[in-house]
Design an enzyme around this catalytic site. Structure first.
Site, mmCIF file in Angstrom:
data_model
loop_
_atom_site.group_PDB
_atom_site.id
_atom_site.type_symbol
_atom_site.label_atom_id
_atom_site.label_comp_id
_atom_site.label_asym_id
_atom_site.label_seq_id
_atom_site.Cartn_x
_atom_site.Cartn_y
_atom_site.Cartn_z
ATOM 1 N N GLU A 90 44.002 45.781 46.263
ATOM 2 C CA GLU A 90 45.061 45.045 45.594
ATOM 3 C C GLU A 90 46.194 44.727 46.570
ATOM 4 O O GLU A 90 46.482 45.493 47.486
ATOM 5 C CB GLU A 90 45.582 45.860 44.409
ATOM 6 C CG GLU A 90 44.548 45.905 43.305
ATOM 7 C CD GLU A 90 44.917 46.808 42.148
ATOM 8 O OE1 GLU A 90 44.718 46.406 41.016
ATOM 9 O OE2 GLU A 90 45.406 47.928 42.389
ATOM 10 N N CYS A 103 53.127 43.168 49.673
ATOM 11 C CA CYS A 103 52.757 44.581 49.831
ATOM 12 C C CYS A 103 51.251 44.645 50.042
ATOM 13 O O CYS A 103 50.476 44.342 49.140
ATOM 14 C CB CYS A 103 53.193 45.321 48.561
ATOM 15 S SG CYS A 103 52.723 47.049 48.521
ATOM 16 N N CYS A 110 42.562 56.227 49.103
ATOM 17 C CA CYS A 110 43.364 56.991 50.061
ATOM 18 C C CYS A 110 42.888 58.431 50.032
ATOM 19 O O CYS A 110 42.561 58.974 48.982
ATOM 20 C CB CYS A 110 44.847 56.923 49.682
ATOM 21 S SG CYS A 110 45.909 57.782 50.860
ATOM 22 N N CYS A 114 47.894 62.590 47.197
ATOM 23 C CA CYS A 114 49.203 62.944 46.641
ATOM 24 C C CYS A 114 49.076 62.993 45.115
ATOM 25 O O CYS A 114 48.449 62.132 44.509
ATOM 26 C CB CYS A 114 50.267 61.935 47.064
ATOM 27 S SG CYS A 114 50.441 61.850 48.851
ATOM 28 N N CYS A 117 50.197 59.972 42.681
ATOM 29 C CA CYS A 117 49.854 58.597 43.066
ATOM 30 C C CYS A 117 48.460 58.235 42.563
ATOM 31 O O CYS A 117 47.494 58.961 42.810
ATOM 32 C CB CYS A 117 49.908 58.487 44.586
ATOM 33 S SG CYS A 117 49.293 56.917 45.211
ATOM 34 N N CYS A 330 54.738 50.715 42.915
ATOM 35 C CA CYS A 330 54.339 51.773 43.842
ATOM 36 C C CYS A 330 53.472 52.812 43.157
ATOM 37 O O CYS A 330 53.800 53.300 42.087
ATOM 38 C CB CYS A 330 55.564 52.526 44.351
ATOM 39 S SG CYS A 330 56.623 51.537 45.318
HETATM 40 N N1 SAH Z 1 50.361 55.847 51.912
HETATM 41 C C1 SAH Z 1 51.619 55.334 52.256
HETATM 42 C C2 SAH Z 1 51.908 53.948 51.717
HETATM 43 C C3 SAH Z 1 51.485 53.652 50.301
HETATM 44 S S1 SAH Z 1 52.295 54.511 49.022
HETATM 45 C C4 SAH Z 1 52.706 56.291 51.842
HETATM 46 O O1 SAH Z 1 52.435 57.222 51.085
HETATM 47 O O2 SAH Z 1 53.815 56.114 52.318
HETATM 48 C C5 SAH Z 1 53.870 53.664 48.954
HETATM 49 C C6 SAH Z 1 54.963 54.471 48.258
HETATM 50 O O3 SAH Z 1 54.709 54.631 46.864
HETATM 51 C C7 SAH Z 1 55.122 55.869 48.817
HETATM 52 O O4 SAH Z 1 56.463 56.079 49.191
HETATM 53 C C8 SAH Z 1 54.778 56.767 47.637
HETATM 54 O O5 SAH Z 1 55.514 57.964 47.703
HETATM 55 C C9 SAH Z 1 55.150 55.905 46.470
HETATM 56 N N2 SAH Z 1 54.466 56.243 45.217
HETATM 57 C C10 SAH Z 1 53.205 56.668 45.067
HETATM 58 N N3 SAH Z 1 52.938 56.871 43.753
HETATM 59 C C11 SAH Z 1 54.064 56.547 43.071
HETATM 60 C C12 SAH Z 1 54.400 56.519 41.685
HETATM 61 N N4 SAH Z 1 53.517 56.844 40.745
HETATM 62 N N5 SAH Z 1 55.640 56.131 41.343
HETATM 63 C C13 SAH Z 1 56.525 55.768 42.292
HETATM 64 N N6 SAH Z 1 56.258 55.743 43.605
HETATM 65 C C14 SAH Z 1 55.042 56.149 43.990
HETATM 66 FE FE1 SF4 Z 2 47.925 57.853 49.747
HETATM 67 FE FE2 SF4 Z 2 49.319 57.443 47.526
HETATM 68 FE FE3 SF4 Z 2 49.848 59.552 49.064
HETATM 69 FE FE4 SF4 Z 2 50.496 57.083 49.940
HETATM 70 S S1 SF4 Z 2 51.373 58.163 48.166
HETATM 71 S S2 SF4 Z 2 49.494 58.730 51.080
HETATM 72 S S3 SF4 Z 2 48.796 55.928 49.032
HETATM 73 S S4 SF4 Z 2 47.930 59.185 47.948
#
Ligand code: SAH
Ligand code: SF4
Length: 349
Positions: A90, A103, A110, A114, A117, A330
């Site tokens: 996406e 974006c 991934c 996390c 996420c 995000c």
């Molecule tokens: N993997 C990279 C880039 C993609 S995630 C990273 O983690 O930085 C981009 C951003 O989205 C990150 O700062 C992450 O902390 C945030 N993010 C992930 N899940 C989210 C959620 N459910 N609500 C708000 N931000 C989120």
């Molecule tokens: Fe991967 Fe989501 Fe963690 Fe970014 S926030 S490193 S996309 S699992």
């Protein structure tokens, strides 16, 4: 068959020379592919019909296939693309005042896992090739009739520093061949420290965003497993050592999770931790999705958290979650075709 989009500029030149053609043909191809969105060799207007036919016997130009395009009421658009192996990614387009930010995704899924996420829940399917990253920019530019994309953020699916080779090559192509300034590009990382330190030698010096998301190792370990390998202290040391260009700052992203990392003490600790690092903070109230176990804090708490940072002299912005209703915000990206189904076996931890 050679995919011309998959070749680096030098490789494309070699290929053209190997076809007994003069090198300027490579420059014409690059111009058509990266600036004009050529979808096939037939679109290379500078080439005679005969030359196009000759080249088409050996080569082709690949294109991400658009499966779906959704628009939210705030103007954010989400593009679902299919790759050649049928996996999907996406890409999100976010209009904001005078900016048009794209974006992009760097991996299918991934591996970082996390806990907050959605992309993390599908595990890693594979790294994207650099041309698949760059093609997100090329294809979306075309779909929006070449309205100029002003900014690029590597904040879609995936951890860009886990795919550092291809991401670096994509950054080179986006800056040199498409012509978007490195100052308008931001790479966001969960903090793979050795690769963060390698990046300046490998890629143009783009802006860096660190997904910090916690102020203690105890909390960060539970929400970001990568922290067990590269804990906060090590990550911040790398940030202190990072060779920033003049007047540049590192962005720290902080997803606010109710009752987890949103206390007044967290805000004070965060302000202390960032002392000495040219930084700014983006506060992102958690974006919910189906099945999520976290909640976003009340608005009052978000404002209070921001105020503490600002009063300590830190630039802190609350990031409005654009595109949430189409799951384009995000942490809400997952692709949605069959091959992208969750696969817990490939997670980081
Ligand atoms: N993997 C990279 C880039 C993609 S995630 C990273 O983690 O930085 C981009 C951003 O989205 C990150 O700062 C992450 O902390 C945030 N993010 C992930 N899940 C989210 C959620 N459910 N609500 C708000 N931000 C989120
Ligand atoms: Fe991967 Fe989501 Fe963690 Fe970014 S926030 S490193 S996309 S699992």
């Amino acid at each position: 068959m050679v995919n011309l989009k998959a070749l680096r500029p030098e490789e494309l030149q070699d290929f053209i020379v190997s076809c007994s053609l003069p090198p300027f043909r490579a420059r014409q191809l690059i111009h058509r592919i990266y600036e004009k969105g050529a979808e096939s060799i037939d679109d290379i207007k500078e080439f005679s019909k005969q030359l196009r036919e000759q080249l088409s016997r050996k080569a082709y130009i690949s294109n991400l296939k658009l499966l779906e395009r959704q628009k939210a009421s705030d103007g954010t658009e989400k593009f679902l693309f299919e790759l050649e192996d049928r996996l999907s990614i996406e890409t999100v387009l976010i209009p904001d005042d005078d900016r048009l930010t794209l974006c992009v995704s760097s991996q299918v899924g991934c591996a970082m896992g996390c806990d907050f996420c959605l992309t993390g829940t599908i595990g890693l399917k594979r790294n994207l090739r650099s041309f698949e990253i760059v093609d997100q920019v090329i294809q979306v530019s075309k779909f929006i009739s070449y309205r100029r994309i002003t900014n690029i953020v590597f904040m879609g699916m995936g951890e860009p520093l886990q795919n550092i080779e291809e991401v670096s090559d994509a950054l080179l192509r986006i800056t040199r061949l498409i012509g978007i300034s490195k100052r308008r590009i931001t790479l966001s990382t969960a903090g793979i420290v050795p690769n963060l330190l390698k990046l300046p030698e490998m890629a143009p010096s783009v802006n860096i965003a660190i997904s910090l998301n916690a102020t203690t190792d105890e909390v960060r370990n539970t929400i970001m497993p990568i922290n067990r390998r590269y804990p906060i202290k090590m990550l911040l040391e790398a940030c202190r050592a990072y060779p920033l260009e003049p007047r540049r700052r590192i962005t720290f992203e902080y997803v606010l999770l109710r009752g987890v990392n949103d206390t007044i003490d967290d805000a004070k600790r965060l302000a202390r931790m960032l002392r000495g690092i040219p930084s700014k903070v983006n506060l992102i109230p958690f974006n919910p999705y189906r099945g999520a176990k976290y909640k976003r804090p009340d608005e009052d708490r978000v404002l209070q958290f921001q105020e503490i940072l600002v009063n300590s002299g830190i630039t802190a912005l609350i990031r409005k979650s654009k595109g949430a209703e189409i799951c384009g915000a995000c942490g809400q990206l997952a692709g949605h075709n069959e091959p992208n189904k969750p696969d817990r076996g490939t997670r980081w931890s």
